[in-house]
Design an enzyme around this catalytic site. Structure first.
Site, mmCIF file in Angstrom:
data_model
loop_
_atom_site.group_PDB
_atom_site.id
_atom_site.type_symbol
_atom_site.label_atom_id
_atom_site.label_comp_id
_atom_site.label_asym_id
_atom_site.label_seq_id
_atom_site.Cartn_x
_atom_site.Cartn_y
_atom_site.Cartn_z
ATOM 1 N N ARG A 39 0.823 -1.217 0.000
ATOM 2 C CA ARG A 39 0.000 0.000 0.000
ATOM 3 C C ARG A 39 0.858 1.269 0.000
ATOM 4 O O ARG A 39 0.468 2.281 -0.582
ATOM 5 C CB ARG A 39 -0.938 -0.002 1.201
ATOM 6 C CG ARG A 39 -2.055 -0.995 1.003
ATOM 7 C CD ARG A 39 -3.028 -1.002 2.145
ATOM 8 N NE ARG A 39 -4.218 -1.729 1.750
ATOM 9 C CZ ARG A 39 -5.096 -2.242 2.600
ATOM 10 N NH1 ARG A 39 -4.930 -2.073 3.900
ATOM 11 N NH2 ARG A 39 -6.151 -2.883 2.167
ATOM 12 N N LYS A 200 -20.646 -16.125 1.303
ATOM 13 C CA LYS A 200 -22.054 -15.937 1.652
ATOM 14 C C LYS A 200 -22.862 -15.155 0.628
ATOM 15 O O LYS A 200 -22.420 -14.121 0.129
ATOM 16 C CB LYS A 200 -22.130 -15.195 2.993
ATOM 17 C CG LYS A 200 -21.840 -16.125 4.171
ATOM 18 C CD LYS A 200 -21.401 -15.363 5.394
ATOM 19 C CE LYS A 200 -22.559 -14.612 6.052
ATOM 20 N NZ LYS A 200 -22.101 -13.814 7.202
ATOM 21 N N GLY A 353 -11.524 -8.349 -1.243
ATOM 22 C CA GLY A 353 -10.250 -8.595 -0.571
ATOM 23 C C GLY A 353 -9.719 -9.996 -0.783
ATOM 24 O O GLY A 353 -8.562 -10.186 -1.185
ATOM 25 N N GLY A 376 -13.670 -3.786 0.708
ATOM 26 C CA GLY A 376 -15.034 -3.323 0.964
ATOM 27 C C GLY A 376 -15.475 -2.241 -0.009
ATOM 28 O O GLY A 376 -16.604 -2.243 -0.496
HETATM 29 P P1 ADP Z 1 -14.102 -11.364 -1.186
HETATM 30 O O1 ADP Z 1 -13.312 -10.972 0.050
HETATM 31 O O2 ADP Z 1 -13.224 -11.431 -2.395
HETATM 32 O O3 ADP Z 1 -15.311 -10.526 -1.376
HETATM 33 P P2 ADP Z 1 -15.478 -13.454 0.235
HETATM 34 O O4 ADP Z 1 -14.982 -12.904 1.533
HETATM 35 O O5 ADP Z 1 -16.900 -13.308 -0.068
HETATM 36 O O6 ADP Z 1 -14.584 -12.875 -0.983
HETATM 37 O O7 ADP Z 1 -15.178 -15.003 0.134
HETATM 38 C C1 ADP Z 1 -13.921 -15.568 0.388
HETATM 39 C C2 ADP Z 1 -14.051 -16.711 1.331
HETATM 40 O O8 ADP Z 1 -15.027 -17.643 0.898
HETATM 41 C C3 ADP Z 1 -12.748 -17.455 1.426
HETATM 42 O O9 ADP Z 1 -12.288 -17.429 2.753
HETATM 43 C C4 ADP Z 1 -13.124 -18.890 0.999
HETATM 44 O O10 ADP Z 1 -12.449 -19.857 1.755
HETATM 45 C C5 ADP Z 1 -14.607 -18.920 1.279
HETATM 46 N N1 ADP Z 1 -15.265 -19.977 0.490
HETATM 47 C C6 ADP Z 1 -15.311 -20.093 -0.837
HETATM 48 N N2 ADP Z 1 -15.963 -21.208 -1.212
HETATM 49 C C7 ADP Z 1 -16.358 -21.818 -0.066
HETATM 50 C C8 ADP Z 1 -17.073 -23.026 0.223
HETATM 51 N N3 ADP Z 1 -17.507 -23.806 -0.747
HETATM 52 N N4 ADP Z 1 -17.283 -23.332 1.516
HETATM 53 C C9 ADP Z 1 -16.819 -22.528 2.491
HETATM 54 N N5 ADP Z 1 -16.146 -21.376 2.287
HETATM 55 C C10 ADP Z 1 -15.908 -21.033 1.021
HETATM 56 MG MG MG Z 2 -13.693 -11.313 2.114
#
Ligand code: ADP
Ligand code: MG
Length: 396
Positions: A39, A200, A353, A376
């Protein structure tokens, strides 16, 4: 709302002026040492431009989450040291934010010099976007530059409030986010493919709803896919599922169909017998999930189907890994999709992230057009929400 046309540092005369720059110096620290200076390095372009154009630069940032007042565990002093090494020049460190030391040093600051204020979150007024605090910050400078995309979704004093008191423009980092991500969302080169994954559904409802309005193809993988699978009537075993979002999942699928958006869900999955990097696992078709297994990655047939849909795309926006990509056994789907995006020749934008971290760790970072620097903030951008730290800046 995702299309901004804001003045940049190049649209304003900074010569001989005191310029307050909000940077994102929220770097990881271990025992007072910076463990990743990415950063700081990313802030250099804007800082160098200002210094080269004869400005007296007062940089500021938050770092971590100090609870109450001046907690020197969260001091920006290590950042001043690193900045000084990277720029090969002295960086004057203030011992406070809007106190006597900062004000005296700002008053004495000459063109071509750089100083750094202490952590703006040492004052609780920062997060409250307190106007008096913002005015004090602004009083040290004549121009405000926001280059902290990572906090642009927060209306805090140093990210938005100061813009009420000074001419306000964006630095190169924010400008790049606006032009690439904003450009893709408002005027995408088609076909426009969105890939959504991650843990989620509830985290991504806004993103899905906004992108359904814009894309030609929507691909869903990762943990959130299983709520959709259940909505489609499949057994999902012990996979992640948000039962209160099943109706919403059905609505989203119907809304995509009504708009003529191609909606792709996994047709096979890699399933494990527990949530563990070293669990027993196998690949099964989406309609054959055993009741005592959980989906941890998309399967090879799905990876191929997704890759085919990505091939030939004009624009790809990707948020959320296709599985638990932190674990080697369940990273294959994410790797396959990253490869397809890299080879597609599309304008490729990674937001979020964990997605950015996955693409970097798996070695695809330099093959993407743009990896958003704000987790975020990039999600809120993809949701089509207004980002207060950008909205506050002066229009061209
Ligand atoms: P971002 O930060 O890019 O927005 P998220 O925080 O929504 O992404 O998702 C990332 C997380 O989702 C990771 O920690 C990953 O391990 C988890 N994840 C992805 N697929 C699954 C799954 N099938 N079951 C449980 N966790 C999952
Ligand atoms: Mg995330």
């Amino acid at each position: 709302m995702t299309s901004y046309n804001k003045k940049t540092v190049e649209d304003i005369d900074v010569s001989g002026k005191k310029v307050l720059v909000r940077c994102d110096f929220n770097v990881p620290l271990a025992d007072g040492e910076i463990t990743d200076d990415k950063r700081i390095r990313e802030s250099l372009k804007t800082l160098k431009y200002l210094l080269d154009h004869n400005a007296a630069v007062i940089a500021c940032s938050h770092l971590g989450r100090p609870k109450d007042g001046f907690d020197m565990k969260f001091s920006l002093a290590p950042v001043a040291k690193r900045l000084s090494e990277l720029l090969g020049m002295d960086v004057i460190m203030a011992s406070d934010v809007i106190g006597d030391d900062a004000k005296a040093k700002a008053a004495a600051l000459k063109a071509g010099q750089l100083m750094l204020l202490e952590n703006v979150r040492f004052h609780k007024e920062e997060k409250k976007n307190d106007p008096a605090f913002a005015k004090e910050l602004a009083s040290m400078a004549e121009i405000y530059v926001n280059d902290a995309f990572g906090t642009a979704h927060r209306a805090h004093a140093s990210t938005a409030g100061v813009a009420d008191y000074l001419p306000a423009v964006c630095g190169y980092l924010i400008q790049k986010e606006i032009s690439i991500m904003g450009g893709a969302l408002s005027n995408p080169k088609r076909p426009f493919v969105a890939i959504l994954g991650g843990a989620k559904v509830s985290d991504k409802i806004g993103v899905i709803k906004n992108l359904i309005e814009k894309v030609d193809t929507l691909i869903i993988g990762g943990g959130m896919a299983y709520t959709f699978q259940k909505a489609a009537g499949h057994e999902i075993g012990t996979s992640l599922c948000e039962d209160d979002k099943i109706d919403l999942a059905k609505e989203l699928v119907a809304s995509a169909a009504a708009k003529g958006v191609k909606f792709l869900l996994p047709i096979d999955n890699v399933v494990g017998d527990k949530f563990d990097a070293n669990c027993n696992y196998k690949t099964v078709d989406a309609d054959k999930m055993p009741a005592d297994y959980m989906g941890l990655d998309i399967g090879p047939k799905t990876a191929q189907m997704f890759a085919d849909a990505i091939k030939g795309a004009g624009t790809v926006v990707w948020n959320g890994p296709m599985g638990v990509s932190e674990w080697e056994n369940f990273a294959h789907g994410t790797i396959a999709v990253a490869k397809a995006v890299a080879e597609s020749g599309a304008i490729s934008i990674i937001g979020g992230g964990d997605s950015a971290a996955a693409v970097e760790k798996l070695g695809f970072a330099d093959k993407m057009t743009h990896i958003s620097t704000g987790g975020g903030a990039s999600l809120e951008f993809l949701e089509g929400l207004e980002l207060p730290g950008i909205a506050a800046l002066n229009d061209k």
